[in-house]
Structure formats: C-alpha cells, structure tokens
Scaffold this motif. Structure first.
Motif: not given
Length: 232
Positions: A195, A199, A221, A224, A227
């Motif tokens: 992660i 990022s 995002d 993200r 994930w």
C-alpha cells in the motif's frame, strides 16, 4: 540490420553488419549476463565480479542502477543501489515493470520495483545443493536455492531459476508470486509495503499500468480503495 551485444570479460561488445565487432563499453570487473530494458530499449548488464548492475547507453556511457559494488549493505526495502549484491549474475525484466536479479555467491533472487527499491524474493545461499520450500509459498521460512546462475520468466509468467553446479532448475508458478493483484513487491503478501508503494504512485501521478487496479487508466485514490476494500 542485425545488432548483437555480448559480454566479454571486462567489456561489452557489439556487432553489426556494417562495423563488425567493436567495444561498446569497458571498465567492468567481470561481466555476467545482459538484457534489454523494455521500458526504454536500453541495454542493462550485470557486473558479476564488480557486484553491480548497469544501464549502458547508446554512446557507451553507463549508470549504476542496482547493487552498491560490494557484497554487503542495504537489504529488502532499501534502494537497489544501496544494497550489496554478492556476484549478481542473472537479470530478467518483467513486462509490467521491474526486474529480477540472481546473485551467484549470495544465492538469492531479488526484485527491483519501478521505484528503484529492492526486495528479497527467494532466499538461499552459496552452499551447493541447498533446496527447500517445494510446494510452499515464497514467504515460507528457510533457504530455497543455491548459487543462482540465471533467472527468467516463462510465457505464462512463471519464474524460472537455473542453479550453477548442482544441476537444478526450479520455478515459481505465477500465482505464487507475480499474479497476485496488488502485490507490488512480489513477496506473495498484501501488506503495508504494497500500500505504501501504491501511495507513492498516487502522489507521483505516474499512472503506471501495473498499479491501475480498477482498469480506468488512472492511478489515484480509487485504486487505493480497491486495494483496501477488495484485495486486502
């Protein structure tokens, strides 16, 4: 026109139909293997006895991209150029980014990601005949290989490792390493390092395909969220 590059001791040589054999780059200690980086078409060589990996440009200039030219230092999660790679020998580029390195005396397989950080993928040593972990994930304890000579990918994405003197060829199935969506450092786990890598890509606004988890051609995002909510 045909073009051939090959390693010759301390020199990288090239052959063309027009010029024959010429020295393309020199000053290495003892070269190992070479490959072409598919992202930019540049030549990459391993200096086995110099413990370094170099990009060699069209004009013959070279740049250290992995290894610190010694056998110690750094390690998994460090920058590739901070890490000692004991007799780095084999190299293989993954089509979705990053590349694998095989160390002969170190007896290990490393993965260098798109952010130039290195990760220990398969642990081993230089003791001939060391084997373990058959049928288990890469993250299982213990040393699994010895004296890695070369590493490559099969057409299905499996990792294939040839060992030097013991006469073994070993492979890791793609679904044990490369094929886990969201496993950006290829260690078989979805964890904080993955992660963090995602990022970094979001902040850098690079939109690399290997980090685009929802297939919208963007890395942001939303990826993200995929994930965290779906993959992890």
């Amino acid at each position: 026109k045909s073009l051939i590059y090959y390693s010759s001791g301390t020199e990288v040589r090239r052959w063309t139909e027009d010029t024959g054999v010429t020295v393309h780059a020199s000053g290495f200690v003892g070269l190992g293997n070479l490959a072409v980086d598919p992202s930019d078409g540049e030549l990459v060589v391993t200096d086995r006895e110099g413990h370094g990996v170099y990009k060699v440009y069209e004009n013959g200039a070279r740049e250290l991209i992995a290894g610190n030219e010694s056998t110690k230092g750094g390690g998994s999660g460090f920058l590739a150029t901070q890490t000692g790679l004991d007799e780095v020998r084999g190299i293989a580029f993954h089509p979705e980014g990053g590349y694998l390195l095989a160390t002969h005396e170190g007896g290990q397989i490393w993965f260098v990601d798109d952010n130039e950080r290195i990760h220990l993928l398969i642990d081993g040593d230089d003791k001939r005949g060391t084997h373990g972990g058959d049928g288990l994930p890469l993250t299982s304890p213990g040393k699994k290989i010895s004296e890695a000579r070369a590493v490559t990918f099969s057409t299905e994405g499996d990792i294939i490792v040839t060992e030097n003197d013991a006469g073994f060829i070993r492979y890791v199935r793609a679904n044990r390493a490369i094929g886990v969506s969201g496993d950006f450092n290829l260690d078989g786990l979805l964890d904080v390092e993955d992660i963090d890598l995602l990022s970094i890509e979001v902040r850098n606004n690079t939109h690399k395909n290997s980090f685009d988890l929802n297939a919208d051609s963007l890395v942001n995002d939303d990826d993200r969220q995929v994930w965290v909510d779906e993959l992890k």
